[in-house]
Design an enzyme around this catalytic site. Sequence first.
Site, PDB file in Angstrom:
ATOM      1  N   TYR A   1       0.985  -1.304  -0.034  1.00 38.97           N
ATOM      2  CA  TYR A   1       0.004  -0.043  -0.011  1.00 38.97           C
ATOM      3  C   TYR A   1       0.859   1.191   0.055  1.00 38.97           C
ATOM      4  CZ  TYR A   1      -3.841  -3.172   1.261  1.00 38.97           C
ATOM      5  OH  TYR A   1      -4.545  -4.049   1.482  1.00 38.97           O
TER       6      TYR A   1
ATOM      7  N   ASP B   1     -10.024  -8.752   8.293  1.00 40.22           N
ATOM      8  CA  ASP B   1     -11.638  -8.740   8.404  1.00 40.22           C
ATOM      9  C   ASP B   1     -12.053 -10.044   8.085  1.00 40.22           C
ATOM     10  OD1 ASP B   1     -11.617  -6.060   8.053  1.00 40.22           O
ATOM     11  OD2 ASP B   1     -12.385  -6.022   6.092  1.00 40.22           O
TER      12      ASP B   1
ATOM     13  N   ASP C   1      -2.325 -18.182   2.098  1.00 37.76           N
ATOM     14  CA  ASP C   1      -3.501 -19.045   1.302  1.00 37.76           C
ATOM     15  C   ASP C   1      -4.019 -19.781   2.421  1.00 37.76           C
ATOM     16  OD1 ASP C   1      -1.095 -19.942   0.758  1.00 37.76           O
ATOM     17  OD2 ASP C   1      -1.458 -20.619  -1.135  1.00 37.76           O
TER      18      ASP C   1
ATOM     19  N   ASP D   1      -4.781  -7.026   6.183  1.00 29.85           N
ATOM     20  CA  ASP D   1      -5.984  -6.337   5.743  1.00 29.85           C
ATOM     21  C   ASP D   1      -6.934  -7.425   5.664  1.00 29.85           C
ATOM     22  OD1 ASP D   1      -7.775  -4.416   5.135  1.00 29.85           O
ATOM     23  OD2 ASP D   1      -6.572  -3.806   3.168  1.00 29.85           O
TER      24      ASP D   1
ATOM     25  N   LYS E   1       4.112 -15.336   2.322  1.00 26.29           N
ATOM     26  CA  LYS E   1       4.145 -16.004   1.128  1.00 26.29           C
ATOM     27  C   LYS E   1       5.412 -16.164   0.589  1.00 26.29           C
ATOM     28  CE  LYS E   1       1.355 -17.601  -2.126  1.00 26.29           C
ATOM     29  NZ  LYS E   1       0.632 -18.722  -2.333  1.00 26.29           N
TER      30      LYS E   1
END
Length: 361
Positions: free
Chosen positions: A146, A255, A227, A251, A195
């Site tokens: 980001y 959630d 994942d 992020d 990852k």
Amino acid sequence: MDYKITLIPGDGIGPEIVEEARQVLDRVGEVYGHRFSYKKILMGGCSIDAFGVPLTDEALETARNSDSVLLGAVGGNVGNSRWYDVAPNLRPEAGLLAIRKGLGLFANIRPAYLYKELAGACPLKDSVIGNGFDMVIMRELTGGLYFGERYTKEINGVMTAMDTLVYSEEEIRRIAVKAFDIAMKRRKSVISVDKANVLDSSRLWRKVVEEVAKDYPEVTLTHMLVDNCAMQLVMNPGQFDVVLTENMFGDILSDEASMITGSIGMLSSASMNEGKFGLYEPSHGSAPDIAGKDMANPIATILSAAMMLSYSFDLDKEAEAVENAVQQVLTEGYRTPDIMSEGCKKVGTKEMGRLICERIK
Ligand code: NAD
């Protein structure tokens, strides 16, 4: 001891829920012999109305000079509010970005805890829920994808977009230290999510996290690919204690984790700097649809104040007393409208705050 707290009531239901959390802090002070003093500042739409900007330099300075900050929420009805006919940097939510940046807050901590009394709101099967879950997602907040270099441009006649994911050793180390510190206050387990089978930034992440782990021999460190983590959260949420991860993964995963608790009015959060300073706030927004109606659930903000007691002031016993009081009102069947179910007793914002205060011993 004396603690200086900046209060940011903000907009919508913000003033109502912050007031209840303040009363809870005062009750903790009374019972345990601490003194909390408060300074209120404006942020968001109310600051735009008063000063034309969502956060003034003076307000930021007041926050900086305190021991920690408690925020309600900012923002109005996005489709229908005078605060949104302006440039993005002058909208209410710009105050949030400005205060996080101005206070150097890089570690976002979001607990996801399932109260057995509210398990009906959890979208997972009983067999998956098992004995429930109690985790915190620790998300790096100021680096990664980001904040990396980006462009969209035509290259050889084809529109092409690029984003970059950059992490330095220092950025990884400081968030890892925070995660291990918090694990020491909990069940002493860190699952670091990356990852590393694909990304260089993840391989560096793994290496630095392993270095930090050496300073915390009591804490168990496990690595998990992102994942797999997304699947494990809905297959076996009980296995997680502290989940440590970078900005974008955090992020998404935070959630997902909050979704499986099923109750937005119950979710607390904190954003911290390198030291003990933090900004504590509920995970939800300003809920303009129910503002001023004594309908808002103050528990997320009250639990955010409990996080402040533990993480900023090391008042762990006091934080636990607040958490136990919340647990007790739920066990006794008191519910605000958002978590109401058959056979329970419906109460408003003020009454819920009062009931929690009364149970702090
Ligand atoms: P929201 O979280 O404010 O509301 C979503 C739904 O949940 C609404 O139906 C609301 O009534 C309900 N709800 C939220 N908190 C509740 C509580 N404590 N008790 C009972 N019900 C509750 O999200 P939204 O409607 O998308 O956003 C409203 C405003 O809040 C927008 O301006 C948005 O930008 C802002 N916002 C601010 C923050 C923040 O200040 N950190 C975070 C998210 C959204």
